[in-house]
Write a protein that holds these residues in place. Structure first.
Motif, PDB file in Angstrom:
ATOM      1  N   THR A   1       1.044  -1.319   0.091  1.00 52.81           N
ATOM      2  CA  THR A   1       0.175   0.417  -0.132  1.00 52.81           C
ATOM      3  C   THR A   1       1.089   0.774   0.115  1.00 52.81           C
ATOM      4  OG1 THR A   1       0.100  -0.415   2.023  1.00 52.81           O
ATOM      5  CG2 THR A   1      -2.057  -1.077   1.257  1.00 52.81           C
ATOM      6  N   PRO A   2       0.636   2.336  -0.650  1.00 48.87           N
ATOM      7  CA  PRO A   2       1.457   3.617  -0.646  1.00 48.87           C
ATOM      8  C   PRO A   2       0.813   3.761   0.791  1.00 48.87           C
ATOM      9  CG  PRO A   2      -0.517   4.431  -1.810  1.00 48.87           C
ATOM     10  CD  PRO A   2      -0.824   2.399  -1.579  1.00 48.87           C
ATOM     11  N   ARG A   3       2.123   5.498   0.390  1.00 52.99           N
ATOM     12  CA  ARG A   3       2.188   5.906   2.339  1.00 52.99           C
ATOM     13  C   ARG A   3       1.331   6.534   2.431  1.00 52.99           C
ATOM     14  NH1 ARG A   3       9.080   7.025   2.645  1.00 52.99           N
ATOM     15  NH2 ARG A   3       9.538   4.602   3.032  1.00 52.99           N
ATOM     16  N   GLU A   4       1.026   7.617   0.921  1.00 58.17           N
ATOM     17  CA  GLU A   4       0.009   8.385   1.214  1.00 58.17           C
ATOM     18  C   GLU A   4      -1.254   7.828   0.034  1.00 58.17           C
ATOM     19  OE1 GLU A   4      -0.638  11.291   2.301  1.00 58.17           O
ATOM     20  OE2 GLU A   4       1.469  11.408   2.988  1.00 58.17           O
ATOM     21  N   PRO A   5      -2.601   7.317   0.777  1.00 58.50           N
ATOM     22  CA  PRO A   5      -3.765   7.164   0.137  1.00 58.50           C
ATOM     23  C   PRO A   5      -4.040   7.757  -0.747  1.00 58.50           C
ATOM     24  CG  PRO A   5      -4.048   6.955   2.712  1.00 58.50           C
ATOM     25  CD  PRO A   5      -2.909   7.805   2.415  1.00 58.50           C
ATOM     26  N   THR A   6      -3.700   8.642  -1.514  1.00 60.94           N
ATOM     27  CA  THR A   6      -4.200   9.910  -2.254  1.00 60.94           C
ATOM     28  C   THR A   6      -3.592   8.924  -3.414  1.00 60.94           C
ATOM     29  OG1 THR A   6      -3.067  11.677  -1.679  1.00 60.94           O
ATOM     30  CG2 THR A   6      -5.066  11.574  -0.773  1.00 60.94           C
ATOM     31  N   HIS A   7      -2.393   8.325  -3.232  1.00 57.38           N
ATOM     32  CA  HIS A   7      -1.701   8.089  -4.154  1.00 57.38           C
ATOM     33  C   HIS A   7      -2.302   7.169  -5.010  1.00 57.38           C
ATOM     34  CE1 HIS A   7       2.096   9.950  -2.716  1.00 57.38           C
ATOM     35  NE2 HIS A   7       1.494  11.028  -2.832  1.00 57.38           N
TER      36      HIS A   7
END
Length: 604
Positions: free
Chosen positions: A37-43
């Protein structure tokens, strides 16, 4: 269905295609490529490190690899968008159908969802608790007991062949103290005035029935015997009385061991297993006769410089060599541990786990050294001489040592008072009887094992979001209540019904619903990662996150009626949301099962 593993396989296929087309070197290794999972969910939903880890071995710029991989992945079914950020980070957003189909997969797999075969049947022995058989379990044993038991559950869940073992320390000086304490209670049961319990003996009332039972067995026959005759008789009797008490205490926490290994058995009868173990080390050239330097801080008046039989533990990262035989030829305490681990290895275990209390940290280097010596393994230290990890590597079998820190008991913020029954400590049964098994098991894992744990007996029974075990169990119970309420409107939408299993999952489009499904998608990855790291606390934290997501979606429905799980005028939407609820309930149930905690249908 494992969404992460599925996308990883698609990334791997894309990389192989790039190799075949000459866009990547054919020999570039791809084993370190991962999807997380990316560190920033918006990514995005997922991210892969492929471009970053392949750049150096491929002798290419990360961005160039990322651009080529982006083109391949953009054509993969189920992937909605692929974006490249910075020097070459690749972020993926999946189509809603991927998440929606996961709900059906969870319902189809049921209890099998999240299980795997990564352990490949590898034989693992987990030794935990292993308290001296001198009295009831105290709260200090509780954390290690729960940790060891849940670690065993976790490893079994992913395909290891696990044995739960308890090492009965029935051959040391403490059992002689027990025997003398019981003998005093024996005399008391015969009517003698024993006065104050002498310092150094066990004062707890739990020994009174043991003394009384000894009188029924022997009458007054032991009274006039010299100690060298009654001591072994009373010692054997006392241990036989203590072990059922210990097993009952552990059973109160739903902990049962497969093996209770007696330390005394190592030198009982015709076989001397300590001698065998020492001989095995001697055959490896690791035993010699020598003298040890005086330990730091040791009183010169008590120090005796003498020749002993020593194990070359410094060859395996220990600070000093260790004595196995004393100058008088008797075995040291460490020699028994050497023989015990030699016996485990002879039983065929490929991975050993010892769960230690924080007071045994100093014992770790020598135990790693001896297992490394038997298995041809290594114990690695850094440039400053510190152990890199509490484990051996590279041998035919390996040992990992897990250390659990102290538990401090409180009640309403005040230190919890000592037990009268035990005399000097709070028993495990005191705590379980006070708050119940589930809060104890869950909260003992709600900190990483090395962190100190404050356990407040009042807070762990609160019915609030601040009480993790309640919050998780309430999520499972809330899911059950949704089904009960739904059946009042739609009788056909029962748990496990065809109408729920075959629901139109394309209806699940709300952002909160998709986020909840993403939480469920992480369960297989979470379990396998926790098992590989041998960190069962990860599961407790994950279940709290899932519970929080469910409660959050419930609250959104309170504010926005169209998001409620039950839509009285829309059976199709209700069925889809009940399928999601059932999937959440399944994951929470499976997770709590690994923790050994009940998944209730209703909260009392």
């Amino acid at each position: 269905m494992d969404v992460f593993a599925d996308i990883e396989s698609r990334v791997a296929a894309a990389l192989e295609a790039l190799k075949a087309e000459g866009e990547l070197p054919a020999d570039v290794p791809t084993s370190n490529v991962e999807v997380e999972t990316p560190r920033e969910p918006t990514h995005g939903d997922l991210a892969t490190n492929a471009a970053m880890v392949l750049a150096k071995p491929a002798r290419m710029k990360p961005r160039d690899i990322a651009d080529k991989l982006q083109a391949k992945l953009s054509a993969v079914d189920g992937i909605d968008t692929v974006s490249v950020a910075g020097p070459g980070f690749i972020n993926l957003t999946l189509k809603p159908a991927i998440w929606q189909s996961l709900v059906r997969a969870i319902l189809e797999q049921g209890e099998a969802y999240g299980r795997s075969s990564i352990g490949k049947g590898k034989a693992v022995d987990i030794e935990y608790v292993s308290a001296n058989p001198t009295g009831p379990m105290h709260v200090g044993h509780c954390r290690g007991a729960v940790f060891g038991d849940v670690l065993a559950n976790l490893l079994a869940f992913v395909g290891y062949d696990v044995t739960r073992e308890y090492y009965v320390n029935d051959a040391g000086g403490q059992v002689d103290v027990l025997a003398r304490s019981v003998f005093l209670r024996y005399r008391e049961a015969l009517g003698d005035d024993i006065g104050e319990i002498p310092a150094g003996l066990y004062p707890g009332d739990y020994l009174k029935p043991v003394g009384a039972a000894l009188t029924k067995e022997h009458g007054r026959s032991l009274v006039n015997m010299p100690e060298e005759r009654w001591l072994p008789i009373v010692r054997t009797f006392a241990i036989a009385e203590m072990m059922p008490m210990i097993k009952e205490d552990l059973a109160a926490l739903n902990i049962k061991h497969d093996v209770f290994f007696s330390e005394a058995s190592l030198t009982r009868g015709s076989t001397d297993k300590v001698h065998e173990a020492v001989a095995a080390l001697r055959a490896k050239g690791l035993i010699y006769e020598g003298r040890l330097p005086r330990p730091k801080g040791h009183d010169d008046d008590e120090w005796e410089d003498r020749e002993q039989t020593l194990f070359k533990s410094t060859e395996f990262g220990d600070e000093v060599d260790r004595a196995l035989l004393k100058s008088d030829g008797t075995y040291t305490y460490f020699a028994g541990d050497v023989a015990y681990h030699y016996d485990k290895l002879q039983r065929g275990y490929k991975h050993l786990v010892n769960v230690f209390g924080a007071d045994h940290i100093g014992y770790i280097p020598r135990m790693l050294a001896v297992v490394a010596a038997f298995t041809g393994g290594r114990v690695e230290r850094d440039a400053k001489g510190k152990l890199k990890a509490w484990e051996t590597t590279g041998g035919t079998s390996d040992l990992a040592i897990k250390v659990v820190n102290l538990v401090k008991l409180f009640k309403n913020g005040e230190p919890y008072k000592m037990s009268k029954r035990a005399g000097t400590f709070v028993t495990l049964r005191d705590v379980v009887d006070e708050v119940g098994r589930d809060p104890v098991r869950f909260m003992m894992l709600y900190r990483k094992e090395l962190e100190p744990l404050d356990f407040d007996l009042a807070k762990v029974v609160e019915q609030s979001k601040d009480n993790p075990v309640f919050y998780v169990q309430y999520a499972h119970a809330r899911a059950a209540s949704v089904f009960r309420n739904a059946q009042e409107v739609f009788p056909e939408l029962a748990p496990g019904s065809r109408a729920v299993r075959e629901a139109d999952l394309s209806k699940l489009t709300d952002a909160g619903e998709i986020e909840l499904i993403k939480k469920l998608a992480f369960f297989p990855r979470l379990v396998s990662g926790a098992a590989r790291a041998e960190e069962p606390h990860r599961l407790a934290f994950y279940l709290y996150d899932v519970a929080s997501a469910l409660h959050g979606q419930w609250s959104r429905g309170n504010d926005s009626p169209h998001l409620r799980f039950i839509q009285a005028d829309d059976g199709v939407m209700t069925a889809a949301r009940l399928a999601l609820i059932a999937a959440v309930q399944q994951v929470i149930s499976s997770g709590l099962s690994v923790l050994g905690v009940e998944a209730p249908e209703a909260m009392r």
